[in-house]
Design a protein around this motif. Sequence first.
Motif, short mmCIF file in Angstrom:
data_model
loop_
_atom_site.label_atom_id
_atom_site.label_comp_id
_atom_site.label_asym_id
_atom_site.label_seq_id
_atom_site.Cartn_x
_atom_site.Cartn_y
_atom_site.Cartn_z
N PHE A 1 35.53 -30.59 -7.96
CA PHE A 1 36.89 -30.23 -8.44
C PHE A 1 36.79 -29.33 -9.69
CE2 PHE A 1 37.77 -34.18 -6.14
CZ PHE A 1 38.85 -33.80 -5.37
N ASP A 2 35.92 -29.73 -10.62
CA ASP A 2 35.80 -28.99 -11.87
C ASP A 2 35.42 -27.52 -11.61
OD1 ASP A 2 35.34 -29.18 -14.99
OD2 ASP A 2 33.57 -28.20 -14.18
N ALA A 3 34.41 -27.32 -10.76
CA ALA A 3 34.00 -25.94 -10.45
C ALA A 3 35.13 -25.20 -9.73
CB ALA A 3 32.73 -25.96 -9.60
N GLY B 1 35.31 -35.60 -10.91
CA GLY B 1 35.72 -34.21 -11.05
C GLY B 1 34.54 -33.26 -10.97
N ASP B 2 33.41 -33.67 -11.52
CA ASP B 2 32.21 -32.83 -11.49
C ASP B 2 31.53 -32.90 -10.14
OD1 ASP B 2 31.90 -32.04 -14.42
OD2 ASP B 2 32.04 -34.21 -14.61
N VAL B 3 31.15 -34.13 -9.75
CA VAL B 3 30.26 -34.27 -8.58
C VAL B 3 30.95 -33.94 -7.25
CG1 VAL B 3 28.69 -35.85 -9.74
CG2 VAL B 3 30.63 -36.79 -8.45
N ASN C 1 41.02 -26.83 -21.09
CA ASN C 1 41.45 -27.63 -19.95
C ASN C 1 41.59 -26.79 -18.67
OD1 ASN C 1 42.84 -29.35 -18.21
ND2 ASN C 1 43.92 -30.34 -19.90
N LYS C 2 40.49 -26.71 -17.89
CA LYS C 2 40.52 -25.90 -16.67
C LYS C 2 41.43 -26.48 -15.61
CE LYS C 2 36.91 -28.54 -17.33
NZ LYS C 2 35.56 -28.57 -17.81
N GLU C 3 41.59 -27.82 -15.61
CA GLU C 3 42.44 -28.43 -14.58
C GLU C 3 43.89 -27.96 -14.76
OE1 GLU C 3 42.26 -32.71 -14.45
OE2 GLU C 3 43.70 -32.82 -12.79
N PRO D 1 24.85 -21.86 -21.96
CA PRO D 1 25.16 -23.28 -21.81
C PRO D 1 26.58 -23.49 -21.30
CG PRO D 1 25.06 -22.66 -24.13
CD PRO D 1 24.66 -21.45 -23.36
N GLY D 2 26.69 -24.26 -20.22
CA GLY D 2 27.99 -24.42 -19.57
C GLY D 2 28.78 -25.62 -20.01
N ALA D 3 28.18 -26.49 -20.81
CA ALA D 3 28.89 -27.70 -21.23
C ALA D 3 28.20 -28.24 -22.48
CB ALA D 3 28.86 -28.75 -20.12
N GLY D 4 28.82 -29.25 -23.08
CA GLY D 4 28.23 -29.89 -24.26
C GLY D 4 29.02 -29.57 -25.52
N TYR E 1 38.41 -25.67 -10.16
CA TYR E 1 39.42 -25.26 -11.16
C TYR E 1 38.95 -23.99 -11.87
CZ TYR E 1 41.04 -30.14 -10.76
OH TYR E 1 41.48 -31.34 -10.30
N LYS E 2 37.65 -23.96 -12.18
CA LYS E 2 37.12 -22.82 -12.94
C LYS E 2 37.13 -21.54 -12.11
CE LYS E 2 34.18 -25.73 -15.86
NZ LYS E 2 32.90 -26.45 -15.92
N ILE E 3 36.67 -21.64 -10.85
CA ILE E 3 36.58 -20.40 -10.06
C ILE E 3 37.98 -19.86 -9.76
CG2 ILE E 3 36.40 -21.50 -7.76
CD1 ILE E 3 34.41 -18.41 -8.79
N ILE F 1 27.37 -20.48 -10.93
CA ILE F 1 27.15 -21.91 -11.16
C ILE F 1 28.04 -22.25 -12.33
CG2 ILE F 1 25.47 -23.64 -11.95
CD1 ILE F 1 23.32 -22.03 -10.42
N LEU F 2 29.08 -23.03 -12.07
CA LEU F 2 30.11 -23.23 -13.09
C LEU F 2 30.22 -24.68 -13.56
CD1 LEU F 2 33.06 -20.99 -11.79
CD2 LEU F 2 31.51 -20.54 -13.69
N ASN F 3 29.37 -25.55 -13.04
CA ASN F 3 29.46 -26.93 -13.50
C ASN F 3 28.10 -27.38 -14.03
OD1 ASN F 3 29.16 -30.08 -12.74
ND2 ASN F 3 31.23 -29.59 -13.39
N GLY F 4 28.09 -27.73 -15.32
CA GLY F 4 26.85 -28.11 -15.99
C GLY F 4 26.32 -29.44 -15.49
N THR F 5 27.21 -30.39 -15.28
CA THR F 5 26.79 -31.74 -14.88
C THR F 5 26.03 -31.71 -13.55
OG1 THR F 5 28.69 -32.65 -16.01
CG2 THR F 5 27.67 -34.07 -14.36
N THR F 6 26.61 -31.05 -12.55
CA THR F 6 25.96 -31.04 -11.24
C THR F 6 24.68 -30.22 -11.26
OG1 THR F 6 27.54 -29.32 -10.66
CG2 THR F 6 27.97 -31.51 -9.78
N GLY G 1 27.44 -35.83 -22.87
CA GLY G 1 28.78 -35.25 -23.08
C GLY G 1 29.10 -34.11 -22.13
N TYR G 2 28.30 -33.96 -21.05
CA TYR G 2 28.55 -32.85 -20.12
C TYR G 2 29.65 -33.19 -19.11
CZ TYR G 2 23.79 -31.42 -21.53
OH TYR G 2 22.67 -31.07 -22.22
N ALA G 3 29.69 -34.46 -18.71
CA ALA G 3 30.56 -34.83 -17.59
C ALA G 3 32.01 -34.98 -18.04
CB ALA G 3 30.06 -36.13 -16.97
N GLU G 4 32.91 -34.86 -17.08
CA GLU G 4 34.33 -35.12 -17.34
C GLU G 4 34.53 -36.62 -17.57
OE1 GLU G 4 36.75 -32.54 -17.49
OE2 GLU G 4 34.82 -31.55 -17.57
N ALA G 5 35.68 -36.99 -18.16
CA ALA G 5 35.97 -38.40 -18.41
C ALA G 5 35.79 -39.19 -17.10
CB ALA G 5 37.39 -38.53 -18.96
N1 HSE Z 1 32.18 -31.30 -16.97
C1 HSE Z 1 32.04 -29.90 -17.17
C2 HSE Z 1 30.67 -29.48 -16.68
C3 HSE Z 1 32.22 -29.58 -18.61
O1 HSE Z 1 29.81 -30.33 -16.49
O2 HSE Z 1 30.46 -28.27 -16.51
C4 HSE Z 1 32.25 -28.11 -18.89
O3 HSE Z 1 33.39 -27.52 -18.39
#
Ligand code: HSE
Length: 407
Positions: free
Chosen positions: A193-195, A188-190, A97-99, A293-296, A197-199, A150-155, A180-184
């Motif tokens: 926000f997700d990137a 958060g991805d697009v 949970n990066k958030e 692989p960054g997600a999945g 939290y990670k950085i 590059i820290l977000n797989g979805t984008t 299954g890459y995207a957040e609920a």
């Molecule tokens: N939603 C995130 C992503 C999952 O696409 O990178 C991996 O943290």
Amino acid sequence: MKKIKIGIIGLGTVGTGVVKTISNFWDSIEITKIAVRDINKPRNIEGLDKSLLTDKAEEIVDNPDIDIVVEVMGGVNPALDLIKKAINNGKHIVTANKEILAKHGEELFLLAKEKNRVILYEAAIAGGIPIIMPVKTILRANKINKIAAILNGTTNYILTKMDKDGASYDEVLKEAQELGYAEADPTGDVEGFDAAYKIVTLATIAFNKRIKINGIYREGITKITDKDIKLAKELGYKIKLIASAKIDEAGRADVRVHPMLVPEGHVLANINNVTNAIMLTGKPVGEIMFTGPGAGEFPTASSVAGDILALSAEEAENVEIGETENRYYISLNTTDNPGSIGVIGTICGNHKINLTDILQKGTNPDSTAEVVVITGLSKEKNVKEALKEMKKSSAIVKINNLIRLMN
Ligand code: HSE
Ligand code: NAP
């Protein structure tokens, strides 16, 4: 062998991968309970024991049998309270949970330190790429001052598909969700926000300075059009959502997430689909790059399961010295009488000890005989019992030494 008991909160993309990985490969870990929101929802896990499921996560954090709580439900509420309760109840935490780490990491790590517990979070940053452990361990001697990632797989998936296949934004986002890459909530991805939290968490550990989430600049990819991607290409660039962090000599951190035009020849321009990449610059290492692989489901499960195993590294059971088997050199003084050596042989025989060599070097001025025997492979406790019996025997004056032979 003592099994490590874990409780898992969340059985979505990541939780499912963790359950499959642990159940298929790791007998030393026992999944005691799995908390979900809806226990009647169909689950994509063959042979799942439904009695493990609960919709009350407290049954995990309050369960005295559970050693490690794996939080893979996401979001801040109620995950934060559950993690705190679990730590207060003496459990180690593994989270993706990066958030929560970006917003409440400081308070959670302080609590864990106070309670002598550990929080591991390899999966939270860049999914399947091992980055947290290397930065905290083998790169620790470095002064890292720059991260470009590059820290977000979805984008990255969306931008790649828009570029290479001319796919529409909405269509690819849907695909990334299905994979299954995207957040609920994919906002958060697009929206970056997700990137962000990670950085924040990555820069905090890499720079060894706490970076605050509300101080960083963030912009997502929602304003990027097909036309921008095409025009950038004509000019020799790829558009990527870049998470960057720099720290200057004065300790001021420039941390941001926004789309960037990356020259086509740059390594980050060629990181495609769900792949993530992290370039670190530090002294003395120079520039170092991590990618994967960054997600999945499975890449993320790999990191979560790695953390679980790191926390549960089995303690080898010690073999009691009495139970070991060795050959022995026993040096003793016997009386200089007929039958003294025979007594040694009899006592050893009584204790299942075979003698392979016997050596007598004349007699001493005090009329004792110096005898050395070498045994065959014998149990240590039998040899010790034999020595006790020898000490009581009138034929044996003194036991000088016992030395084990190297086999
Ligand atoms: N939603 C995130 C992503 C999952 O696409 O990178 C991996 O943290
Ligand atoms: P997900 O598919 O949405 O799954 C969330 C799970 O949590 C679901 O099983 C859900 O139950 C359960 N849950 C939600 N609220 C709950 C509650 N109050 N009590 C008990 N269970 C609850 O999410 P995910 O993709 O697996 O992501 C989980 C976490 O891992 C997030 O923090 C995410 O950011 C992080 N992460 C994800 C990826 C990835 O590739 N997906 C990669 C790295 C990190 P139901 O199934 O009953 O709805």
